[in-house]
Scaffold this active site. Structure first.
Site, mmCIF file in Angstrom:
data_model
loop_
_atom_site.group_PDB
_atom_site.id
_atom_site.type_symbol
_atom_site.label_atom_id
_atom_site.label_comp_id
_atom_site.label_asym_id
_atom_site.label_seq_id
_atom_site.Cartn_x
_atom_site.Cartn_y
_atom_site.Cartn_z
ATOM 1 N N GLY A 1 121.225 102.209 27.452
ATOM 2 C CA GLY A 1 120.681 103.002 26.351
ATOM 3 C C GLY A 1 119.246 103.413 26.640
ATOM 4 C CB SER A 2 116.448 104.163 24.333
ATOM 5 O OG SER A 2 117.207 105.020 23.537
ATOM 6 C CB SER A 3 116.249 99.884 28.155
ATOM 7 O OG SER A 3 116.323 99.184 26.951
ATOM 8 C CE LYS B 1 115.993 107.942 25.169
ATOM 9 N NZ LYS B 1 115.869 107.803 23.716
#
Lengths: 559, 124
Positions: free
Chosen positions: A287-289, A291
């Site tokens: 997920g956003s980790s 990014k």
């Protein structure tokens, strides 16, 4: 006349003696020369005794030389069942001492065999009680038992052994050749009762005890991580949880916690799923980790500056035939704000500028899709498909950590790379291998895998990640008096039937490091399917804060 | 050879023979002493390992945390006379008590309780 008769008698006696002596010499010649081999072999069998010398399995210590796994004395109980007369009485007497079922013992004793195991690796106190019974046909064999004084703590890393002290999991398996040592033997004489006569020792091969392992893990940090993790998994009714603490400067793993966990002293009483070290064997969509990879790649390539602005389409953006949403609608955001507010749309727009080839290349450089070569068995590489295999929607999914799967160790490696000014370090569990006198056998110095981004890019990323904790999605990870950097992640899980992503099942994560200016440790927290909340900032960031607070206090880091 | 010389030689040979036998006996005695010392050393090493294990076990952070929790709740470890160990007794299965221990029944129990067979089924 008398003299003559006397002389004859004397001659006869002399002749008799000569003949006797000749027979004796003949017999001696027969025994000593002709039959030398079989008789000497028979004599050797009767007098010589070969004693096997067991090698002691090496001890495993944490970084403060606290015992984590050691071999302690034990006894194995066996019966000469064939010679045992009162089998039922013996079974009745032994059952409460050995803690075994009387029927089971009787069944064993009824076997007409000279050697029947009754119980393996019992405590010396139990052995003493058996000795007191005074049953000659029940015998004890001295041996050693692998024991883990910390119980569940570090169980997934250290692993466990089988009944014969062979490593089956974790470090016990990975370093089995170093730990088990090499057995020896000595050849000596024995007396009439079969006892060893040590002074007549002829040949001997000295046993080499197993080497000791000194780990990078710290028992106290491990406890802090394990404690905070177990509380969080129970609180959020999650499937499982992971915490890894790493020293970003040298790749040393300070803690590696899994929940649910197991007691390595009784491994068979736990499910295989509990015994799995999920930090390296299970991969998930971050997920956003993830990014941080997209952002660092864009900064490194000089495609964006921290102050560049991106229009985030007020929360809905159509790309590759699907509509992408942000959790909260945003208009114009700076590049820094895109990461701080974890905007999916902003991140995808950055990735579109970057291109799939570059994104794939940087993800690989950060360690995704590759094994980290950590010294533990069973590590998986995760999933990072070649750009040629990407679908039309991949460029809108991979930059925000979907369609890519990684292990928790890869994730902590990536954040450690940012914390370590752009250098990716090889994760290390074992610091050194020493012999029983403490002499160094092998050391594992820190190893730089590669430089992924420049120091300047890493500094910019640090500033952005500090803002994530100060004013963005990771506020719950903030610690008063310290600067903390981090990134939250909340990934939808793929439906088991492959029909897209679930709206109810999530993997929450948080990656970060502290103190942000001069990082001493980096950490990843992953919690699978938390309910009712599922955001990384709500579920995992508080775990990070709790563990980080403990570590800062333990390491006596000043505000 | 003169008799005196012969007797002297015999004495010398006998002396050496006795010395050899005494030496062998001493070797056996020393062997037993070595064996005992080895056993003692092995026992002490085992004890040392056990004690070190106990120290590591007792000072393990998870155990200390539990201890702290217990003390915070105001609980204390029991003293010697406050501890009662209950021995688990496995009931011996005999023909008479298969299906559970026999209970004393009242005269009218047949009106309210199922048959022993049904009772055994329920327990099962």
């Amino acid at each position: 006349m008398y003299k003559k008769a006397h002389k004859v008698k004397a001659s006869l006696v002399f002749l008799f003696l000569i003949i006797s002596l000749a027979i004796l010499c003949g017999r001696l010649f027969f025994i000593q020369i002709i039959k030398y081999d079989p008789y000497s072999r028979m004599a050797a069998d009767q007098h010589k005794l070969t004693i096997p010398i067991e090698a002691r399995r090496g001890t495993i210590y944490d970084r403060n030389m606290k015992e984590v796994a050691s071999s302690i004395p034990a006894y194995s109980v066996y019966a000469v069942a064939r010679d045992l007369k009162q089998k039922a009485t013996t079974a009745r007497l032994l059952a409460p001492i050995l803690g075994l079922d009387e029927k089971f013992l009787l069944d064993r004793l009824m076997r007409n065999k000279p050697f029947v195991w009754l119980s393996r690796k019992v405590h010396p106190e139990v052995a003493d009680q058996i000795k007191e019974l005074g049953i000659d046909e029940i015998k004890l064999m001295a041996c050693s038992r692998r024991s883990y004084p910390g119980g569940e703590l570090m169980s997934h890393v250290v692993g466990f052994c089988d009944v014969d002290n062979n490593g089956l999991e974790g470090l016990e398996l990975y370093y089995d050749d170093y730990l088990k040592g090499a057995g020896g033997w000595c050849e000596t004489s024995r007396d009439g009762r079969g006892f060893e006569l040590a002074a007549f020792e002829a040949n001997a091969v000295v046993a080499r005890d197993g080497y000791d392992l000194v780990l990078e893990l710290d028992e106290l940090i491990q406890h802090m991580a394990q404690d905070a993790l177990s509380k969080a998994v129970k609180r959020w009714k999650a499937n499982y949880g992971i915490v890894i603490v790493m020293d970003p400067r040298d790749g040393a793993i300070l803690a590696m916690a899994n929940y649910p966990t197991f007691d390595p002293n009784h491994p068979s009483s736990h499910f295989a799923s509990q015994r799995r070290n999920r930090t390296i064997t299970d991969c998930f969509e971050p997920g956003s980790s993830f990014k941080i990879v997209t952002a660092a790649a864009a900064l490194e390539e000089g495609l964006v500056e921290v102050s560049d602005k991106f229009y985030c389409e007020e929360g809905a953006y159509r790309v590759g035939g699907r509509t992408l949403h942000d959790y909260r609608p945003n208009g114009w955001l700076t590049f820094s704000e895109v990461i701080v507010k974890s905007s999916n749309i902003g991140t995808v727009k950055v990735a579109q500028n970057l291109g799939k080839e570059k994104l794939w290349s940087f993800a690989g450089s950060f360690g995704f899709g590759r094994v980290s070569r950590v010294d533990l068995p069973g590590e998986v590489r995760g999933i990072l498909r070649q750009p040629s295999e990407w679908s039309k929607t991949s460029i809108s999914a991979i930059p925000m950590g979907q369609e890519v799967a990684c292990t928790a160790l890869q994730l902590v490696g990536a954040i450690s790379c940012i914390a370590n000014d752009g250098r990716l370090m090889k994760p290390r569990i074992v610091s050194r291998i020493v012999d029983k006198n403490g002499e160094l056998v092998r050391s594992f110095p820190p190893e730089v895998v590669r430089r992924v981004v420049t120091k300047e890019t890493a500094r910019k990323m640090k500033d952005i990640l500090i803002k994530v904790v100060e004013e963005g999605t990771g506020k719950e990870a903030g610690i008063a008096g310290y600067k903390v950097a981090g990134k939250t992640g909340t990934a939808q899980k793929a439906k088991p039937d492959g029909s897209g992503y679930s709206d109810t099942r999530f993997v929450a994560s948080f990656i970060g490091f502290a103190p942000a200016e001069d990082p001493l440790f980096s950490m990843v927290v992953v919690i699978d399917e938390p309910t009712p909340r599922h955001f990384g900032g709500t579920v995992c960031a508080p775990v990070f804060r709790e563990v980080a607070q403990g570590i800062l206090k333990y390491l006596e880091v000043k505000d | 050879m003169k008799p005196a010389k012969f007797i002297f030689c015999i004495w010398i040979i006998m002396g050496f023979s006795l010395l050899y036998v005494w030496q062998q006996v001493e070797l056996v005695k020393i062997s037993y002493e070595i064996r005992e010392a080895k056993c003692e050393a092995s026992h002490l090493l085992d004890q040392n390992r056990s004690l070190r294990y106990n120290v590591a076990s007792l000072s393990s952070p998870s155990r200390l945390a539990k201890e702290k929790l217990v003390r915070n709740l105001g609980l204390e470890p029991p003293r010697s006379l406050e501890l009662v160990r209950l021995i688990e007794i496995t009931p011996v299965k005999t023909q008479s008590n298969i299906g559970g221990p026999r209970r004393r029944r009242s005269i009218f129990s047949f009106l309210f309780l199922p048959s022993p067979q049904a009772e055994a089924d329920q327990i099962k």
